[in-house]
Design a protein around this motif. Structure first.
Motif, PDB file in Angstrom:
ATOM      1  N   PHE A  18       0.865  -1.197   0.009  1.00 56.99           N
ATOM      2  CA  PHE A  18       0.088  -0.113  -0.013  1.00 56.99           C
ATOM      3  C   PHE A  18       0.964   1.213  -0.149  1.00 56.99           C
ATOM      4  N   ASP A  19       2.131   1.074  -0.245  1.00 58.05           N
ATOM      5  CA  ASP A  19       3.116   2.288  -0.122  1.00 58.05           C
ATOM      6  C   ASP A  19       3.485   2.457  -1.733  1.00 58.05           C
ATOM      7  N   ARG A  20       2.587   2.315  -2.759  1.00 59.46           N
ATOM      8  CA  ARG A  20       3.089   2.464  -4.006  1.00 59.46           C
ATOM      9  C   ARG A  20       3.210   3.893  -4.570  1.00 59.46           C
ATOM     10  N   ALA A  21       2.787   5.000  -3.874  1.00 61.83           N
ATOM     11  CA  ALA A  21       2.989   6.263  -4.106  1.00 61.83           C
ATOM     12  C   ALA A  21       2.381   6.500  -5.624  1.00 61.83           C
ATOM     13  N   GLU A  22       1.193   6.204  -5.791  1.00 56.40           N
ATOM     14  CA  GLU A  22       0.688   6.091  -7.240  1.00 56.40           C
ATOM     15  C   GLU A  22       0.093   7.754  -7.667  1.00 56.40           C
ATOM     16  N   LYS A  23      -0.125   8.517  -6.763  1.00 60.24           N
ATOM     17  CA  LYS A  23      -0.685  10.010  -7.179  1.00 60.24           C
ATOM     18  C   LYS A  23       0.215  11.209  -6.542  1.00 60.24           C
ATOM     19  N   VAL A  24       0.882  12.088  -7.385  1.00 62.96           N
ATOM     20  CA  VAL A  24       1.527  13.185  -6.797  1.00 62.96           C
ATOM     21  C   VAL A  24       0.321  13.988  -6.167  1.00 62.96           C
ATOM     22  N   ILE A  25       0.466  14.509  -5.043  1.00 70.61           N
ATOM     23  CA  ILE A  25      -0.440  15.481  -4.399  1.00 70.61           C
ATOM     24  C   ILE A  25       0.369  16.650  -4.439  1.00 70.61           C
ATOM     25  N   ASP A  26      -0.608  17.655  -5.459  1.00 73.05           N
ATOM     26  CA  ASP A  26       0.067  18.950  -5.699  1.00 73.05           C
ATOM     27  C   ASP A  26      -1.110  19.895  -5.532  1.00 73.05           C
ATOM     28  N   ARG A  27      -2.130  19.883  -4.987  1.00 75.76           N
ATOM     29  CA  ARG A  27      -3.269  20.746  -4.685  1.00 75.76           C
ATOM     30  C   ARG A  27      -2.891  21.443  -3.400  1.00 75.76           C
ATOM     31  N   PHE A  28      -3.282  22.481  -3.228  1.00 74.22           N
ATOM     32  CA  PHE A  28      -3.273  23.600  -2.153  1.00 74.22           C
ATOM     33  C   PHE A  28      -1.821  23.994  -1.747  1.00 74.22           C
ATOM     34  N   GLY A  29      -0.821  23.864  -2.696  1.00 76.31           N
ATOM     35  CA  GLY A  29       0.398  24.215  -2.444  1.00 76.31           C
ATOM     36  C   GLY A  29       1.448  23.057  -1.960  1.00 76.31           C
ATOM     37  N   SER A  30       0.837  21.701  -2.024  1.00 74.97           N
ATOM     38  CA  SER A  30       1.738  20.755  -1.408  1.00 74.97           C
ATOM     39  C   SER A  30       2.707  20.316  -2.037  1.00 74.97           C
ATOM     40  N   VAL A  31       3.803  19.793  -1.332  1.00 78.69           N
ATOM     41  CA  VAL A  31       5.182  19.651  -2.045  1.00 78.69           C
ATOM     42  C   VAL A  31       5.681  18.303  -1.450  1.00 78.69           C
ATOM     43  N   GLY A  32       6.317  17.403  -2.268  1.00 81.80           N
ATOM     44  CA  GLY A  32       6.817  16.194  -1.763  1.00 81.80           C
ATOM     45  C   GLY A  32       5.912  15.248  -1.277  1.00 81.80           C
ATOM     46  N   ALA A  33       4.682  15.116  -1.740  1.00 82.93           N
ATOM     47  CA  ALA A  33       3.846  14.273  -1.214  1.00 82.93           C
ATOM     48  C   ALA A  33       2.940  13.631  -2.169  1.00 82.93           C
ATOM     49  N   THR A  34       2.793  12.263  -1.802  1.00 84.54           N
ATOM     50  CA  THR A  34       2.052  11.203  -2.544  1.00 84.54           C
ATOM     51  C   THR A  34       1.205  10.326  -1.858  1.00 84.54           C
ATOM     52  N   ALA A  35       0.131  10.116  -2.579  1.00 81.79           N
ATOM     53  CA  ALA A  35      -0.889   9.150  -2.275  1.00 81.79           C
ATOM     54  C   ALA A  35      -1.158   7.759  -2.984  1.00 81.79           C
ATOM     55  N   THR A  36      -1.726   6.792  -2.255  1.00 80.82           N
ATOM     56  CA  THR A  36      -2.108   5.581  -2.926  1.00 80.82           C
ATOM     57  C   THR A  36      -3.472   5.116  -2.196  1.00 80.82           C
ATOM     58  N   ARG A  37      -4.408   5.162  -3.203  1.00 79.57           N
ATOM     59  CA  ARG A  37      -5.840   4.668  -2.628  1.00 79.57           C
ATOM     60  C   ARG A  37      -5.404   3.257  -2.351  1.00 79.57           C
ATOM     61  N   VAL A  38      -6.137   2.761  -1.181  1.00 82.03           N
ATOM     62  CA  VAL A  38      -5.925   1.761  -0.485  1.00 82.03           C
ATOM     63  C   VAL A  38      -7.107   0.655  -0.892  1.00 82.03           C
ATOM     64  N   ALA A  39      -8.061   1.274  -0.187  1.00 79.49           N
ATOM     65  CA  ALA A  39      -9.553   0.574  -0.037  1.00 79.49           C
ATOM     66  C   ALA A  39     -10.705   1.584   0.129  1.00 79.49           C
ATOM     67  N   ALA A  40     -11.994   1.064  -0.203  1.00 79.93           N
ATOM     68  CA  ALA A  40     -13.031   1.896  -0.107  1.00 79.93           C
ATOM     69  C   ALA A  40     -14.030   0.985   0.369  1.00 79.93           C
ATOM     70  N   ALA A  41     -15.165   1.660   0.944  1.00 75.70           N
ATOM     71  CA  ALA A  41     -16.347   0.624   1.523  1.00 75.70           C
ATOM     72  C   ALA A  41     -17.654   1.451   1.328  1.00 75.70           C
ATOM     73  N   GLU A  42     -18.698   0.697   1.460  1.00 71.76           N
ATOM     74  CA  GLU A  42     -20.128   1.546   1.316  1.00 71.76           C
ATOM     75  C   GLU A  42     -20.301   2.614   2.185  1.00 71.76           C
ATOM     76  N   GLY A  43     -20.836   3.683   1.918  1.00 71.16           N
ATOM     77  CA  GLY A  43     -20.961   4.728   2.635  1.00 71.16           C
ATOM     78  C   GLY A  43     -19.659   5.897   2.434  1.00 71.16           C
ATOM     79  N   ALA A  44     -19.123   5.531   1.169  1.00 72.95           N
ATOM     80  CA  ALA A  44     -17.896   6.464   1.084  1.00 72.95           C
ATOM     81  C   ALA A  44     -16.889   6.635   1.746  1.00 72.95           C
ATOM     82  N   VAL A  45     -16.294   5.439   2.350  1.00 76.54           N
ATOM     83  CA  VAL A  45     -15.268   5.363   3.305  1.00 76.54           C
ATOM     84  C   VAL A  45     -14.199   4.860   2.256  1.00 76.54           C
ATOM     85  N   HIS A  46     -12.892   5.501   2.734  1.00 74.09           N
ATOM     86  CA  HIS A  46     -11.824   5.510   1.770  1.00 74.09           C
ATOM     87  C   HIS A  46     -10.597   5.379   2.768  1.00 74.09           C
TER      88      HIS A  46
END
Length: 127
Positions: A18-46
């Motif tokens: 789950f540490d695949r660094a799939e997406k660079v976070i660049d919104r809101f002036g972010s720098v040097g941050a990445t995200a990997t979506r791991v899981a989702a569930a009913e009721g919009a849980v991520h």
């Protein structure tokens, strides 16, 4: 010969990273941050794995829903709308409510799991 894939993926267990660094976070002036979506569930849980490299930040932004920020490695800081930085390290958790402005960052590197959903209850420690 044993099939290594079968050992890792069988009827009772499925292993994955789950540490695949799939997406660079660049919104809101972010720098040097990445995200990997791991899981989702009913009721919009991520569940998302966030990695912030040394000197990186996730800029100030409103929480879209209730959000838990669970530091699993490293150390850094979190801040609310006033910008006051509060130190966090592995084992620390932070909860933000919908609309609450917040930011996070680190000088040495930090990995956190972000759990988001419409209603998240945090359990008190058992005594």
């Amino acid at each position: 010969m044993i099939d290594a894939f079968r050992i890792l993926r069988g009827p009772y267990v499925e292993m994955f990273r789950f540490d695949r660094a799939e997406k660079v976070i660049d919104r809101f002036g972010s720098v040097g941050a990445t995200a990997t979506r791991v899981a989702a569930a009913e009721g919009a849980v991520h569940l998302t794995c966030l990695a912030i490299e040394p000197g990186g930040t996730i800029g100030t932004h409103p929480a879209p829903v209730s959000q838990l920020f669970l530091v699993i490695a490293g150390e850094g800081w979190v801040a609310g709308p006033d910008g006051h930085k509060i130190p966090v390290s592995a084992g620390d958790g932070v909860r933000w409510e919908p609309g609450e402005e917040h930011a996070s960052g680190t000088t040495t590197g930090l990995t956190a799991l972000a759990l988001e959903g419409p209603s998240l209850d945090v359990f008190s420690p058992d005594t």
